[in-house]
Design an enzyme around this catalytic site. Sequence first.
Site, mmCIF file in Angstrom:
data_model
loop_
_atom_site.group_PDB
_atom_site.id
_atom_site.type_symbol
_atom_site.label_atom_id
_atom_site.label_comp_id
_atom_site.label_asym_id
_atom_site.label_seq_id
_atom_site.Cartn_x
_atom_site.Cartn_y
_atom_site.Cartn_z
ATOM 1 N N THR A 106 8.818 -0.119 -1.546
ATOM 2 C CA THR A 106 9.851 0.778 -2.054
ATOM 3 C C THR A 106 10.518 0.292 -3.335
ATOM 4 O O THR A 106 10.831 1.092 -4.221
ATOM 5 C CB THR A 106 10.936 0.976 -0.966
ATOM 6 N N CYS B 96 0.281 4.018 10.646
ATOM 7 C CA CYS B 96 0.925 5.067 9.859
ATOM 8 C C CYS B 96 1.636 6.043 10.787
ATOM 9 O O CYS B 96 1.015 6.670 11.635
ATOM 10 C CB CYS B 96 -0.077 5.833 9.008
ATOM 11 N N ALA C 90 6.941 10.737 4.266
ATOM 12 C CA ALA C 90 5.934 11.345 5.138
ATOM 13 C C ALA C 90 4.848 11.907 4.224
ATOM 14 O O ALA C 90 4.617 13.112 4.161
ATOM 15 C CB ALA C 90 6.546 12.438 5.997
ATOM 16 N N GLY D 189 1.683 11.295 4.406
ATOM 17 C CA GLY D 189 0.565 11.773 5.223
ATOM 18 C C GLY D 189 -0.775 11.292 4.712
ATOM 19 O O GLY D 189 -1.781 12.003 4.768
ATOM 20 N N ILE E 78 5.783 -5.498 8.033
ATOM 21 C CA ILE E 78 5.656 -4.394 8.950
ATOM 22 C C ILE E 78 5.397 -3.088 8.177
ATOM 23 O O ILE E 78 5.710 -2.973 7.001
ATOM 24 C CB ILE E 78 6.932 -4.238 9.804
ATOM 25 N N GLY F 44 11.436 -4.104 2.637
ATOM 26 C CA GLY F 44 12.684 -4.245 1.906
ATOM 27 C C GLY F 44 12.756 -5.369 0.906
ATOM 28 O O GLY F 44 13.844 -5.721 0.445
ATOM 29 N N ASN G 299 -4.889 0.020 8.529
ATOM 30 C CA ASN G 299 -3.631 0.716 8.747
ATOM 31 C C ASN G 299 -3.645 1.434 10.092
ATOM 32 O O ASN G 299 -3.988 2.600 10.187
ATOM 33 C CB ASN G 299 -3.392 1.710 7.619
ATOM 34 N N SER H 86 0.812 -1.213 0.000
ATOM 35 C CA SER H 86 0.000 0.000 0.000
ATOM 36 C C SER H 86 0.850 1.269 0.000
ATOM 37 O O SER H 86 1.838 1.363 0.717
ATOM 38 C CB SER H 86 -0.903 0.004 1.239
ATOM 39 N N ASN I 70 -6.546 -0.617 1.834
ATOM 40 C CA ASN I 70 -5.886 -0.100 3.024
ATOM 41 C C ASN I 70 -6.759 0.994 3.632
ATOM 42 O O ASN I 70 -7.063 2.002 2.999
ATOM 43 C CB ASN I 70 -4.515 0.459 2.615
HETATM 44 C C1 LIG Z 1 5.953 6.307 -0.221
HETATM 45 C C2 LIG Z 1 5.307 5.318 0.684
HETATM 46 C C3 LIG Z 1 3.951 5.432 0.983
HETATM 47 C C4 LIG Z 1 3.319 4.512 1.849
HETATM 48 N N1 LIG Z 1 1.971 4.638 2.119
HETATM 49 C C5 LIG Z 1 1.369 3.700 2.897
HETATM 50 C C6 LIG Z 1 -0.034 3.761 3.132
HETATM 51 O O1 LIG Z 1 -0.737 4.618 2.606
HETATM 52 N N2 LIG Z 1 -0.590 2.810 3.947
HETATM 53 C C7 LIG Z 1 0.157 1.825 4.522
HETATM 54 O O2 LIG Z 1 -0.394 0.992 5.250
HETATM 55 N N3 LIG Z 1 1.488 1.727 4.298
HETATM 56 C C8 LIG Z 1 2.110 2.645 3.511
HETATM 57 N N4 LIG Z 1 3.464 2.550 3.285
HETATM 58 C C9 LIG Z 1 4.225 1.445 3.917
HETATM 59 C C10 LIG Z 1 4.400 0.306 2.926
HETATM 60 O O3 LIG Z 1 3.127 -0.215 2.573
HETATM 61 C C11 LIG Z 1 5.248 -0.822 3.531
HETATM 62 O O4 LIG Z 1 4.596 -1.300 4.697
HETATM 63 C C12 LIG Z 1 6.633 -0.321 3.924
HETATM 64 O O5 LIG Z 1 7.077 0.628 2.986
HETATM 65 C C13 LIG Z 1 7.653 -1.470 4.011
HETATM 66 O O6 LIG Z 1 7.802 -2.124 2.769
HETATM 67 P P1 LIG Z 1 8.985 -1.742 1.732
HETATM 68 O O7 LIG Z 1 10.250 -1.727 2.524
HETATM 69 O O8 LIG Z 1 8.949 -2.797 0.690
HETATM 70 O O9 LIG Z 1 8.673 -0.376 1.187
HETATM 71 C C14 LIG Z 1 4.090 3.459 2.420
HETATM 72 C C15 LIG Z 1 5.441 3.341 2.099
HETATM 73 C C16 LIG Z 1 6.069 4.242 1.241
HETATM 74 C C17 LIG Z 1 7.527 4.087 0.942
#
Ligand SMILES: Cc1cc2nc3c(=O)[nH]c(=O)nc-3n(C[C@H](O)[C@H](O)[C@H](O)COP(=O)(O)O)c2cc1C
Lengths: 257, 257, 313, 313
Positions: free
Chosen positions: D266, D130, D70, D72, D191, D244, D127, D21, D99
């Site tokens: 990411t 956040c 961030a 938001g 996470i 990651g 969620n 998400s 989400n």
């Molecule tokens: C730019 C960005 C926006 C995100 N927005 C949300 C969100 O709206 N809701 C949510 O539950 N997690 C959000 N996340 C968290 C990701 O869903 C994920 O849990 C977290 O980034 C770890 O995974 P990754 O290391 O593969 O990015 C966001 C992460 C990033 C980098």
Amino acid sequence: MIQKELCQIISQTEIADDIFEITVKASMVSQIKAPGQFVHIRVADALDPLLRRPISISSFNSVKGQMTMIYRRDGKGTTKLSEMKPGMELDILGPLGNGFPVEEMEIGETALLVGGGIGVPPLYELSTQLIARGIKVIHVLGFQTESAVFYEQEFLKNGETYVATVDGTYGTKGFVTDVIENLGFDAIYACGPTPMLKALERLYSDKKMFLSLEERMGCGIGACFACVCHKADDPTGFSYKKVCSDGPVFRAGEVVI
Amino acid sequence: MIQKELCQIISQTEIADDIFEITVKASMVSQIKAPGQFVHIRVADALDPLLRRPISISSFNSVKGQMTMIYRRDGKGTTKLSEMKPGMELDILGPLGNGFPVEEMEIGETALLVGGGIGVPPLYELSTQLIARGIKVIHVLGFQTESAVFYEQEFLKNGETYVATVDGTYGTKGFVTDVIENLGFDAIYACGPTPMLKALERLYSDKKMFLSLEERMGCGIGACFACVCHKADDPTGFSYKKVCSDGPVFRAGEVVI
Amino acid sequence: MNRLNVELPGLNLKNPIMPASGCFGFGREYSQFYDLNELGAIMIKATTVEPRFGNPTPRVAETDAGMLNAIGLQNPGLEKVLSEELPWLSQFDVPIIANVAGSLEEDYVSVASEISKAANVHALELNISCPNVKTGGIAFGTIPEVAKRLTRKVKEVSKVPVYVKLSPNVTNIVEMARAVEEGGADGLTMINTLVGMRLDLKTGRPILANNTGGLSGPAIKPVAIRMIYEVSQAVSLPIIGMGGVQSAEDVIEYFYAGASAVAVGTANFVDPFVCPTIIEELPVLLEKLGFEHISECKGRSWKKHGELTYHRA
Amino acid sequence: MNRLNVELPGLNLKNPIMPASGCFGFGREYSQFYDLNELGAIMIKATTVEPRFGNPTPRVAETDAGMLNAIGLQNPGLEKVLSEELPWLSQFDVPIIANVAGSLEEDYVSVASEISKAANVHALELNISCPNVKTGGIAFGTIPEVAKRLTRKVKEVSKVPVYVKLSPNVTNIVEMARAVEEGGADGLTMINTLVGMRLDLKTGRPILANNTGGLSGPAIKPVAIRMIYEVSQAVSLPIIGMGGVQSAEDVIEYFYAGASAVAVGTANFVDPFVCPTIIEELPVLLEKLGFEHISECKGRSWKKHGELTYHRA
Ligand SMILES: Cc1cc2nc3c(=O)[nH]c(=O)nc-3n(C[C@H](O)[C@H](O)[C@H](O)COP(=O)(O)O)c2cc1C
Ligand SMILES: Cc1cc2nc3c(=O)[nH]c(=O)nc-3n(C[C@H](O)[C@H](O)[C@H](O)COP(=O)(O)OP(=O)(O)OC[C@H]3O[C@@H](n4cnc5c(N)ncnc54)[C@H](O)[C@@H]3O)c2cc1C
Ligand SMILES: Cc1cc2nc3c(=O)[nH]c(=O)nc-3n(C[C@H](O)[C@H](O)[C@H](O)COP(=O)(O)OP(=O)(O)OC[C@H]3O[C@@H](n4cnc5c(N)ncnc54)[C@H](O)[C@@H]3O)c2cc1C
Ligand SMILES: Cc1cc2nc3c(=O)[nH]c(=O)nc-3n(C[C@H](O)[C@H](O)[C@H](O)COP(=O)(O)O)c2cc1C
Ligand code: FES
Ligand code: FES
């Protein structure tokens, strides 16, 4: 003295499947005390990978000021290392640890050098130094399969050489221990996987024996306590040896492997 | 269509202090729609640095299938990029965003192209395309100091060119706005630091104007909401524009800068 | 002009750079590479009452931009540290910060009272945050009341200022900091490692014999910076910051966040010369950034502009 | 032979790979690169009752092997998601995991009850973690009782299974997992990001306008693996793991830890093709490791050898 040096790569060749031989120019060569010492290599001038990689010195030339390492391309670090080209510089920390004692043998005696996989490289310099001292050497080298075999010819030049492969595609089928049974010798010098070292220690407890251990490392110089092992005379106590700075070579029976 | 392509580096030269011009072979050139579009460059096939770097296309050649970017060596990524050599491959995502509308001007009209620092590069392709359409161009380029000045000659070939440096070591001392006062033109195309764009918007609200914005980016394609800005008609509301996919070029007054 | 000297409780440092506990042993190994007198201070390996062998190996594993360790507080024990390590270190004119660990309150108290008598031990670092010891350990670092109580007990017996090392593995780091401040701590050191894990692709099993380990290195720096930023605004204790420091730039970022000194851990393994290199580069970087003295960098991330000491740039 | 299909509450997935998400918007952008039908599922951007603009920019900053964000919770609001985004996504035969976010319990409840009615929404992802919303938010993700209560409230109104997304910024992740399990959650996703920060070397100020942000990317993988390892042994809920993930190897490591599916966040920014690439590479890697099916990898890190399904290698 241990040095941290930017060493120029002289050559790098794949001498067997995923097995690379790399030679570098390094003033630290003058500091090498014995075969079996190793170096700690930083393969990237960046964070990926972060830690250095410990690799044994397989041979060196004091006159040319060059040393050679032989390694298997396995994970992130060795893969990056294998992509480096002659002319590039490599950040090397070394020489590290204590190697095989060649002075432990008398002229005319026979030394059995037993290597398993990537444990074979340090035995080459050892073999060369032993014969230079008038000691007879027999080499028993174990590999997974034919395509992984390397340096057989080099070892043959120094003396009798037996190769064993786990799958029997080359040499004797089985483990190095299967070959050794039929050989006569006065001492054993070995480097390879822990099970192999354990077997040797069990089977030839009567013989003089020196084993090179492997352990995951942090600092490589004795500061982080990552690589310790128990002393044999105090298997559950507090006393310990560090593979990086007290080893990697230990006399059989000195530490718990 | 946006492509992710491994592009071979044709050339890379430092054309001013810390300013590099890099040209790559890229089939994505055929997809470029307008000057001012950018690409997202992955400088390391590793984790360091992790993210791509957005860099404007400063010129391209559809026949040769080549495009050129000009960037300043600043932090980790651009430093790594500056160390890359011709022949190496670069992972590029592009072309991205919407560029400067050249069709907004009539033959015979005069366009004022205002660039600040690393905002100058995209104006070069723009200038070339404008004159090709029979539009007169005047360039006003602002830099920090003499050693940072680049492409003056190239721009001169296309038309009147004025350079301003903050420290007065070259051209007019001061900001681009100090130079513009005395010039006549029908429209402004600008790219550079936000304060410069703000000043232009304030001083020439009567003129037709197109501004290229800069914002920190994640994805570069509109998916992560990293680079949004408020719409001018709803400065505190929910409506927004994404610099990466709606921009980076906006008509003055369209978004809050 | 010395741009680097800093004053902290019990510590009069020629520069704010020191090796972090457990990443420098007791100094002997790194003394082969450079004169330890160059260091601002030295945080020695954790000391416990009795000698400890620690955890089985493998004890370290690499991660992206970091590493996991589960050494398990291996150390020769209080007696040997007092009779051999500290005397050896006394040849250097460098204040020693003794890292004190244990499983029970008494352990901490006995180590603290004894080791704080050593002439070259200028401060204690209470390690209430080691993620790699099963017994008790955790509670000290995660329950404010327990941490506060331990701090007070140790303060009662220590002859030198006491810094408490905070664990990042908590929901509310500020709460922990406030608790130890109330407990009478003279300073804080943060952060210790984040609890992490790596699994072997071939076996599926944890790489570390201890299963989990402490994550250190550049990967954790953003978490450390955030926590120091929060804590430095909430308590009045000086903070020795650590977590992924590799360069002079990193040191400045820690000062901006609110640290008064900085410790370098994992980076020593990557480059044994990292500490002296940073000490050499700092004045140049300060000059470039327009600071007369490193103390001007402290807390810039949150100080109102009014509170900022004059800045040339 | 399909080595990748997995069954989770409400989710019948052709493969266990889905974009995380917030890292994939509502799919439109990535549909330029490949057919979204290749994905196991899609976790769409957080949806709130009202549209949200989110935080001021800069909203992202790079860190070593990671990034801070961030955003938001910027999103077009429930109404638009229902009227535009979900209908657009319905052209793909891919289950959507919605989400759900908010500041008050009511917010979560209203979004959940409405969005769970959408035909292509097969599950919700609550969620409660956040790190980038000031009000309330935090409590939901850090206080077990509050999380449990919210989960129950949402379960009462949701037409589809509810997965709760756990925050790693807690002292005891198992306690949180148990709480939401008691609250009736059908699954967990973990996470979310670690709270981190970066400061600008030149200004000394935070790079993010929001000061702190959520740390994601390879840097946090060891923490995620550890938490999934702990939680998967403590609760009986299926876990969608994330943090990651960049490669097929990472996916296997998550399964070993105890995950039943994996989300990629990411990494989409680094390589827009990362999800299809992983999906393509997984069968090859499974073959190499000697697994018939990816489900055989699940929990290998902690399962007794007896419990392990047959393994050829
Ligand atoms: C730019 C960005 C926006 C995100 N927005 C949300 C969100 O709206 N809701 C949510 O539950 N997690 C959000 N996340 C968290 C990701 O869903 C994920 O849990 C977290 O980034 C770890 O995974 P990754 O290391 O593969 O990015 C966001 C992460 C990033 C980098
Ligand atoms: C004293 C000593 C001498 C060695 N000599 C040789 C040699 O001459 N030739 C050779 O091919 N290999 C040698 N090894 C093993 C070699 O260090 C590892 O194969 C190598 O570190 C793996 O790194 P990687 O990047 O390929 O794997 P990765 O999986 O990326 O490594 C990840 C981390 O685990 C460590 N690691 C992984 N496997 C091992 C291992 N088997 N031993 C120690 N650390 C490991 C790495 O150093 C790194 O820190 C030696 C090891 C030691 C301790
Ligand atoms: C649409 C667009 C077009 C651009 N065109 C050019 C150009 O043609 N030439 C040029 O020199 N620069 C250009 N920039 C700025 C360029 O992207 C940054 O200078 C560059 O990303 C800095 O990376 P670094 O590795 O040097 O710095 P680092 O400090 O290592 O960067 C760290 C992170 O911050 C981001 N970042 C840092 N500075 C900026 C910035 N000014 N704008 C956006 N992101 C930033 C990086 O992308 C990276 O994610 C452009 C930016 C945008 C948004
Ligand atoms: C191998 C190793 C051993 C450590 N041993 C200790 C220790 O004994 N006591 C302690 O308080 N911290 C110990 N730490 C934590 C470090 O002191 C430091 O807090 C942490 O590693 C973060 O800093 P870094 O990222 O620079 O390594 C150890 C860290 C490592 C990597
Ligand atoms: S690797 Fe650090 S002590 Fe041996
Ligand atoms: S950078 Fe991701 S939306 Fe613009």
